[in-house]
Design an enzyme around this catalytic site. Structure first.
Site, short mmCIF file in Angstrom:
data_model
loop_
_atom_site.label_atom_id
_atom_site.label_comp_id
_atom_site.label_asym_id
_atom_site.label_seq_id
_atom_site.Cartn_x
_atom_site.Cartn_y
_atom_site.Cartn_z
N LYS A 10 0.87 -1.26 -0.05
CA LYS A 10 0.03 0.03 0.04
C LYS A 10 0.97 1.47 0.07
O LYS A 10 0.62 2.41 -0.66
CB LYS A 10 -1.09 -0.04 1.27
CG LYS A 10 -1.94 1.21 1.18
CD LYS A 10 -3.18 0.88 2.26
CE LYS A 10 -3.66 -0.13 2.08
NZ LYS A 10 -4.63 -0.42 3.22
N ARG A 31 -3.63 2.95 8.54
CA ARG A 31 -3.90 1.79 7.80
C ARG A 31 -2.71 0.92 7.78
O ARG A 31 -1.49 1.24 7.73
CB ARG A 31 -4.30 2.00 6.25
CG ARG A 31 -5.79 2.75 6.17
CD ARG A 31 -5.73 3.15 4.60
NE ARG A 31 -6.92 4.04 4.59
CZ ARG A 31 -8.28 3.99 4.15
NH1 ARG A 31 -8.63 2.38 3.94
NH2 ARG A 31 -8.89 4.56 4.00
N GLY A 57 -8.76 -6.83 4.41
CA GLY A 57 -9.32 -7.20 5.93
C GLY A 57 -8.85 -8.10 6.87
O GLY A 57 -9.46 -8.24 7.91
N MET A 87 -5.86 -7.01 8.48
CA MET A 87 -5.37 -6.22 9.43
C MET A 87 -6.11 -4.93 9.80
O MET A 87 -7.28 -4.78 9.16
CB MET A 87 -3.89 -6.00 9.23
CG MET A 87 -2.77 -7.14 9.43
SD MET A 87 -1.27 -6.66 8.95
CE MET A 87 -1.50 -6.41 7.05
N ARG A 110 -3.57 -1.43 -6.08
CA ARG A 110 -2.72 -2.76 -6.10
C ARG A 110 -3.55 -3.53 -7.13
O ARG A 110 -4.23 -3.32 -7.67
CB ARG A 110 -3.07 -3.32 -4.68
CG ARG A 110 -4.55 -3.71 -4.57
CD ARG A 110 -4.85 -4.12 -2.99
NE ARG A 110 -6.31 -4.22 -2.83
CZ ARG A 110 -7.03 -4.15 -1.52
NH1 ARG A 110 -6.13 -4.25 -0.61
NH2 ARG A 110 -8.33 -4.58 -1.29
N HIS A 112 -15.95 -7.94 2.11
CA HIS A 112 -14.85 -8.84 2.46
C HIS A 112 -15.19 -10.16 2.04
O HIS A 112 -14.34 -10.90 1.56
CB HIS A 112 -15.00 -8.72 4.09
CG HIS A 112 -14.03 -9.72 4.86
ND1 HIS A 112 -14.58 -10.93 5.22
CD2 HIS A 112 -12.83 -9.69 5.30
CE1 HIS A 112 -13.77 -11.78 5.61
NE2 HIS A 112 -12.62 -10.87 5.70
N ARG A 119 6.10 -48.25 -11.40
CA ARG A 119 6.48 -48.59 -10.36
C ARG A 119 6.19 -49.75 -10.00
O ARG A 119 4.89 -50.07 -9.77
CB ARG A 119 6.41 -47.73 -9.32
CG ARG A 119 7.04 -47.90 -7.93
CD ARG A 119 6.68 -46.74 -6.72
NE ARG A 119 5.38 -47.02 -6.30
CZ ARG A 119 4.88 -46.19 -5.49
NH1 ARG A 119 5.42 -45.24 -4.95
NH2 ARG A 119 3.98 -46.39 -5.04
N SER A 159 13.57 -41.02 -10.66
CA SER A 159 12.33 -40.36 -10.25
C SER A 159 12.21 -39.97 -8.79
O SER A 159 12.43 -41.09 -7.94
CB SER A 159 11.11 -41.08 -10.66
OG SER A 159 9.85 -40.50 -10.37
N ASN A 218 7.51 -37.57 -1.48
CA ASN A 218 6.73 -37.79 -0.26
C ASN A 218 7.52 -38.69 0.67
O ASN A 218 7.69 -38.20 1.76
CB ASN A 218 5.18 -38.37 -0.72
CG ASN A 218 4.59 -37.59 -1.46
OD1 ASN A 218 4.67 -36.37 -1.70
ND2 ASN A 218 3.42 -38.35 -2.25
N CYS A 272 7.92 -37.34 -8.82
CA CYS A 272 6.62 -37.74 -9.02
C CYS A 272 5.96 -37.81 -7.72
O CYS A 272 4.80 -38.42 -7.72
CB CYS A 272 6.82 -39.40 -9.41
SG CYS A 272 7.65 -40.62 -8.22
N TYR A 323 11.40 -33.48 -15.86
CA TYR A 323 10.14 -33.46 -15.89
C TYR A 323 9.57 -33.43 -14.71
O TYR A 323 10.29 -33.77 -13.30
CB TYR A 323 9.49 -34.62 -16.53
CG TYR A 323 9.56 -36.17 -15.95
CD1 TYR A 323 8.50 -36.35 -14.89
CD2 TYR A 323 10.58 -36.51 -16.49
CE1 TYR A 323 8.91 -37.81 -14.46
CE2 TYR A 323 11.08 -37.85 -15.60
CZ TYR A 323 10.00 -38.32 -14.66
OH TYR A 323 10.27 -39.61 -14.23
#
Length: 904
Positions: A46, A118, A127, A129, A362, A478, A641, A793, A797, A861, A881
């Protein structure tokens, strides 16, 4: 969109403490005339944009003021909420300069200068803060303001607004108590709108507010303007660490340690009468992205009236009729701002006695469809290049274009219509509070959050609900802004609805139409609301989206594959632009109801011969599965796999077998008892203390090579069958999971090569062999493992689990939320890659692998393959990839292009 740092340990207090101590000589306050948009990190979005507007439009259009830097906020938090040395003096000097420029003094009893206070983080948090308006009014200056303007009603309306906001924002007086007083005074006067209250009523209301303030705080309402300003500045700093702001940052991945700036700006007044007003405008339609300005405004109102949703607004087009010169001037400014920023803008403006003022601008938060439309139009207009246009799109939000909408052929009765505030369709049970929405989400129930209007505290409910419905507010409310930011369907301003939060019911004309738990269905694209279970349909990617994806494909260097285990998933992903399958999990094929008994028979076999016989029954079923997938991905690469999970996962739960065995004994079924005892013995034999690190992956193949032999044979025969039928076989990559030692892969590659030769296929010509890198040791020994691999690969996870020592299932349910609350983490490392930790293992593994084998193909993957921030990391790490779920493929295509553009 700005790219944020990938996941890393981050603590608000801890990181703030690492910022250098703020010395009294550090510049903490900047006049608007001193800043620019390049100073966003220091001045917040801002402050930087107001400074830029001041340079661009001139001081006559932008009210003067100054910005307290984000560094001051960081220092304030570091010092346990104590303002940094020198801040008070610098604020005093900036205020004196503002007073000199305005020719007025803050709180002067005859002609007071009033200011707004502000927040302004470097990324917009609408909205979340706190804001205080009309600061500088007290019992004396309100009289002077009334005399100077000749409008006592305006003066007292401004004072009661200031007392209300200060009491609520700065001192924590609950807003409901203040709203109750407003309702009581309106009821006493027999009016329905705030604007119908006369001067006497506003004086009474202000007195009531001050009495509540004294009761709540034990102090009289402060009359000294500098004390008002100091408390308000500190309140804005404090709001950075408020619950709603913290929750919003967590959802939107904004770091806690950025801090917020504070903007102090000379007030201009939209509540002076019928030639005044306030509004929010967008340079283009904020819902569709169409090249027509849009927005909301209110006559005789301040900005908070527009954005709070407590009054139903007028469309910006109506301003042309009410104040034509102002409307024409506003449109001219909108064109100037969009051309200057080269992006769709969201502006706030005030009209005081027929004169237009611009308060802020903005980059407009926009739903995916608007982002795509703007990008295409901006290139067509010559405003942006395709690469620049892609950078204006939040790739994460493109997911919203791939979700259901109302079936256009559905026949249903519209209960009511409201403002189409955020596109998409949603259905679910009615809930009336954010807390109930969160609870329902945790229980796996779909709900729609229904409120008269929403407030910042409801942000958690937005994230949890499938959609939002309000009876008040417009496109700039809001509810609308937050819903669009989160990609949630939203209908606002459905004014026929009387939403009773106390009795938890919704009425139209006094008749109850919805109660808590009832089904409600909303269409955020049209604004329709119904109680009928309307069929939702899968969306079709429009031409604009297709154009964006074509640009993305031209610019990106990363390939995009999908994780798919069925022909249906493969076909869907290919339609979304997947260039192959990066992970086909074969275990899912054994979990179908007709396969489980055969799989269990194989596991329960006492001899190798029995096990091979059972596998022979499974092989044609697995072959048929592969044929379907190969046909769906004909001509493309497919990474398969081999079986990864431990065998006990295919057996019934131990307690379940115990219960069945007891029942069989009770009824005297000896045959069943023998079978169940055998099953129970096998369950006990296969049980492991830590199955995730036990007999799974390649360890399973080493102990039971006949399982992998069956799978490889099924793959080879399926490939041969598809080639004979269609002439377009896939490019096969056979992947060995959970390799830690090069010797494991060496044994497995020999098995795959041997079976392939027996089936008439050759490595290199018909298939390649590689491994999933998902253990830290594999990353550290990747140069040795690469001697036996054609490709790597990265299974990020499991690599995240094994590197950090987190069990995903356990941590996400029990630990992660507390870690985020305590600022140990700022997001889940399973959503966005932990670059400092896991990411370094990934980079090391890729580098070592290619050190041994320069042509080694490298991909990912895990779920990180569909996360834009993680995709940027994989791009810079030289991957070939990424692979993700089918519905993330378009997101990944755009994110990969953005990564290429930003690094070029």
């Amino acid at each position: 969109m700005p790219r944020r740092a990938a996941a890393s340990p981050r603590g608000a207090v801890g990181n703030i403490a690492r910022v250098a101590t703020t010395a009294s000589t550090t510049k903490l306050v900047y006049d608007f005339a001193e800043g620019s948009r390049e100073m966003r990190d220091l001045l917040g979005g801002k402050g930087a944009n107001v400074a830029e507007m001041t340079r661009l439009l001139g001081a006559d259009l932008v009210p003067a003021g100054f910005t307290i830097t984000t560094e001051a906020c960081v220092a304030y938090m570091r010092a346990d909420r104590t303002p940094p040395p020198g801040l008070d003096d610098q604020v005093g000097a900036a205020l004196a300069a503002l007073e000199a420029r305005a020719g007025k003094r803050l709180g002067d009893p005859d002609d007071p200068l009033l200011v707004s206070v502000r927040s302004g983080a470097r990324e917009s948090m609408p909205g979340m803060m706190d804001t205080v308006l009309n600061l500088g009014l007290n019992d004396a200056s309100v009289e002077g303001l009334g005399r100077m303007t000749g409008n006592p009603r305006f003066a007292w309306d401004s004072y009661r607004r200031f007392v209300q906001m200060f009491a609520n924002v700065v001192r924590g007086l609950p807003g409901e108590r203040l709203e109750d007083e407003i309702a009581a005074v309106k009821a006493d006067r027999g009016v329905t709108l705030d604007t119908e209250l006369d001067t006497e009523a506003l004086v009474e209301l202000t007195v009531r507010f001050r009495a509540l303030f004294a009761e709540h705080t034990g102090e009289p309402f402060p009359q000294e303007p500098r004390e008002q300003l100091t408390q308000s500045i500190n309140a804005v700093f404090d709001s950075w660490m408020g619950d709603r702001a913290v929750h919003y940052r967590r959802i939107n991945r904004i770091p806690d340690d950025w801090g917020t700036a504070v903007n102090v700006q000379q007030m201009v007044f939209g509540n002076k009468g019928e030639t005044s007003g306030s509004g929010v405008a967008f340079t283009r339609d904020e819902i569709t992205g169409a090249p027509e300005p849009s927005g909301d405004f209110l006559v005789n109102a301040q900005g908070e009236d527009v954005v709070s949703g407590v009054r139903n607004t007028q469309d910006i087009a109506d301003l042309a009729r009410i104040m034509p010169d102002v409307h024409a001037h506003l449109l001219e400014i909108l064109r100037t701002l969009e051309g200057h920023y080269r992006d769709m803008q969201d502006v706030e403006f005030t009209i005081e006695d027929g004169r237009l003022f611009m308060l802020q601008t903005r980059a407009a938060k926009r739903p995916a469809q608007a982002a795509v439309r703007f990008a295409v139009d901006a290139v067509g207009e010559g405003l942006l290049t395709p690469g620049q246009a892609l950078a204006t799109i939040d790739a994460e939000k493109l997911d919203a274009l791939l979700h259901p909408t109302f079936d256009p052929t559905a026949d249903y009765t519209v209960l009511t219509k409201g403002v189409n505030a955020s596109p998409g369709a949603a259905k679910g049970a009615v809930v009336f509070t954010a807390a109930d929405a969160v609870a329902a989400d945790e229980d796996g129930r779909d709900v729609v959050l229904v409120r008269p209007f929403t407030e910042a505290e409801d942000v958690a409910g937005f994230h949890a609900a499938r959609g939002i419905l309000t009876s008040e507010g417009g496109k700039a409310s809001h509810a609308a802004l937050v819903a669009r930011g989160m990609g949630r369907p939203c209908v606002c301003g459905a004014s026929d609805l009387e939403i009773d939060l106390r009795d938890r019911e919704v009425r139209i004309d006094g008749e109850v139409v919805l109660r808590e738990g009832d089904l409600v269905v909303i269409d955020g694209t049209s604004g329709a609301v119904t109680t009928e279970d309307v069929q939702l349909v899968e969306p079709q990617m429009g031409e604009d989206f297709e154009q964006v994806l074509r640009w993305a494909d031209d610019l990106r260097t990363l390939g995009i594959r999908t994780n798919a285990d069925t022909p249906e998933d493969a076909a869907k992903a290919r339609a979304f632009g997947a260039e192959g399958i990066g992970l086909c999990r074969t275990e899912h094929m054994f979990m179908a109801a007709d396969r489980v008994p055969k799989m269990r028979a194989m596991i329960l076999a006492d001899t190798l011969e029995e096990r091979v016989a059972s596998l022979a029954e499974l092989q044609p079923l697995q072959q048929a599965d592969f044929e379907g997938i190969f046909e769906a991905m004909a001509g493309l690469t497919i990474t398969i796999r081999l079986l990864d999970p431990p065998l006990h996962e295919f057996l019934p739960d131990r307690e379940q077998v115990h219960a069945q065995l007891d029942e069989a004994r009770t009824r005297g079924d000896d045959t069943a008892v023998v079978a169940l005892e055998r099953t129970l013995d096998r369950v006990h034999a296969l049980a492991e203390t830590n199955p995730m690190l036990g007999t799974r992956g390649c360890r399973l193949g080493l102990l039971y090579p006949e399982i992998y032999e069956m799978q490889v044979r099924a793959i080879c025969r399926a490939a041969t069958a598809v080639r004979e039928r269609s002439g377009a076989p896939p490019h096969l990559e056979i992947m060995i999971p959970l390799v830690a030692y090069e010797g494991e892969l060496e044994v497995m590659e020999q098995l795959v090569e041997r079976v392939g030769q027996e089936e008439g296929l050759a490595r290199g010509r018909d298939f390649t062999v590689g491994t999933m890198i998902e253990l830290p040791r594999a990353c550290l020994q990747a140069d040795r493992i690469a001697m036996h691999a054609d490709f790597f690969s990265f299974g990020t996870n499991d690599l995240t689990q094994t590197a950090i020592g987190f069990s995903r299932d356990d941590i996400e349910g029990k630990i992660l939320a507390k870690y985020i609350d305590r600022k140990v983490l700022d997001r889940s490392p399973f959503e966005t890659l932990d670059v400092p930790g896991v990411g370094q293992l990934v980079r090391m593994g890729a580098w070592l692998g290619r050190k041994t084998r320069g042509d080694l193909k490298i991909g990912v993957c895990g779920e990180h393959g569909g996360d834009p921030d993680s995709i940027a990391f994989f791009h810079t790490s030289g991957f070939d990839y990424v692979s993700c779920s089918p519905y993330r493929v378009p997101v990944a295509r755009v994110a990969a292009a953005q990564a290429a553009v930003s690094s070029s």
